[in-house]
Design a protein around this motif. Structure first.
Motif, mmCIF file in Angstrom:
data_model
loop_
_atom_site.group_PDB
_atom_site.id
_atom_site.type_symbol
_atom_site.label_atom_id
_atom_site.label_comp_id
_atom_site.label_asym_id
_atom_site.label_seq_id
_atom_site.Cartn_x
_atom_site.Cartn_y
_atom_site.Cartn_z
ATOM 1 N N LEU A 124 -3.415 9.433 -1.514
ATOM 2 C CA LEU A 124 -3.067 7.906 -2.400
ATOM 3 C C LEU A 124 -2.981 6.835 -1.278
ATOM 4 O O LEU A 124 -3.352 5.643 -1.630
ATOM 5 N N TYR A 125 -2.309 7.012 -0.266
ATOM 6 C CA TYR A 125 -2.174 6.000 0.912
ATOM 7 C C TYR A 125 -3.490 5.526 1.223
ATOM 8 O O TYR A 125 -3.672 4.272 1.282
ATOM 9 N N VAL A 126 -4.604 6.405 1.454
ATOM 10 C CA VAL A 126 -5.947 6.003 1.975
ATOM 11 C C VAL A 126 -6.484 5.188 0.755
ATOM 12 O O VAL A 126 -7.053 4.154 0.946
ATOM 13 N N LEU B 141 2.558 5.974 -7.263
ATOM 14 C CA LEU B 141 1.489 6.849 -7.712
ATOM 15 C C LEU B 141 1.849 8.455 -7.593
ATOM 16 O O LEU B 141 1.577 9.288 -8.530
ATOM 17 N N ALA B 142 2.155 8.774 -6.694
ATOM 18 C CA ALA B 142 2.735 10.253 -6.244
ATOM 19 C C ALA B 142 3.958 10.468 -7.135
ATOM 20 O O ALA B 142 3.879 11.846 -7.517
ATOM 21 N N GLN C 84 0.818 -1.437 0.039
ATOM 22 C CA GLN C 84 0.251 -0.026 -0.004
ATOM 23 C C GLN C 84 0.752 1.379 0.049
ATOM 24 O O GLN C 84 0.714 2.352 -1.013
ATOM 25 N N ILE C 85 1.757 1.351 1.019
ATOM 26 C CA ILE C 85 2.622 2.605 0.921
ATOM 27 C C ILE C 85 3.364 2.631 -0.530
ATOM 28 O O ILE C 85 3.802 3.702 -0.877
ATOM 29 N N GLY C 86 4.055 1.619 -0.793
ATOM 30 C CA GLY C 86 4.673 1.492 -1.991
ATOM 31 C C GLY C 86 3.905 1.959 -3.290
ATOM 32 O O GLY C 86 4.487 2.659 -4.111
ATOM 33 N N THR D 87 -0.346 16.118 0.839
ATOM 34 C CA THR D 87 -1.649 15.883 0.725
ATOM 35 C C THR D 87 -1.743 14.703 -0.264
ATOM 36 O O THR D 87 -2.914 13.773 0.151
ATOM 37 N N ALA D 88 -1.255 14.765 -1.494
ATOM 38 C CA ALA D 88 -1.539 13.890 -2.369
ATOM 39 C C ALA D 88 -0.934 12.551 -1.944
ATOM 40 O O ALA D 88 -1.871 11.287 -1.947
#
Length: 134
Positions: free
Chosen positions: A42-44, A17-18, A10-12, A37-38
């Motif tokens: 994206l993590y969520v 994506l960021a 999930q973190i990766g 914020t992004a």
């Protein structure tokens, strides 16, 4: 271990994506608030990836306590981060630091975690557990 692998995915994915959105000029990397914020958003939103990967790996290892695995994936690492952040923020507030975060922002992040990220983890785990064993 499976929940940590899922959370790592999930973190990766949120990081990749960021970085892709920054390379495509969707984000301005010079504005630190926009990038942070992004990353949080994206993590969520990548919570389903964590649930899917952790449940697939747990199913591969013939685990029987799949509910505990899903709950650990949804609440283990994020819960630890929220707890550490809240304790550090209390110390910053008592010290009168300008970097202390308001209570409303902490509440908004908590609601984002419980109302968006955790259900996405459960959804990903559902699909991961329903798929055929590797």
């Amino acid at each position: 271990l499976c929940s940590l692998v899922g959370t790592g995915c999930q973190i990766g994915l949120a990081f990749v994506l960021a970085m892709l959105s920054a390379m495509l000029k969707l984000l301005n990397p010079l504005q630190k608030g926009q990038t942070l914020t992004a990353l949080i958003l994206l993590y969520v939103l990548c919570g389903s990836v964590a649930g899917y990967v952790s449940s697939r790996l747990y199913k591969f290892t013939d685990g029987v306590a799949w509910k505990r695995n899903v709950l650990l994936t949804a609440m283990g690492l994020p819960g630890t981060f929220v707890s550490v952040f809240a304790v550090l923020n209390i110390f910053l507030t008592f010290a009168g630091a300008a970097t202390a975060v308001s209570f409303w922002l902490i509440l908004a992040l908590f609601l984002l975690w419980t109302c968006v990220s955790a259900p996405l983890v459960f959804l990903g785990a559902y699909f991961g557990l329903k798929s055929a064993k590797m």
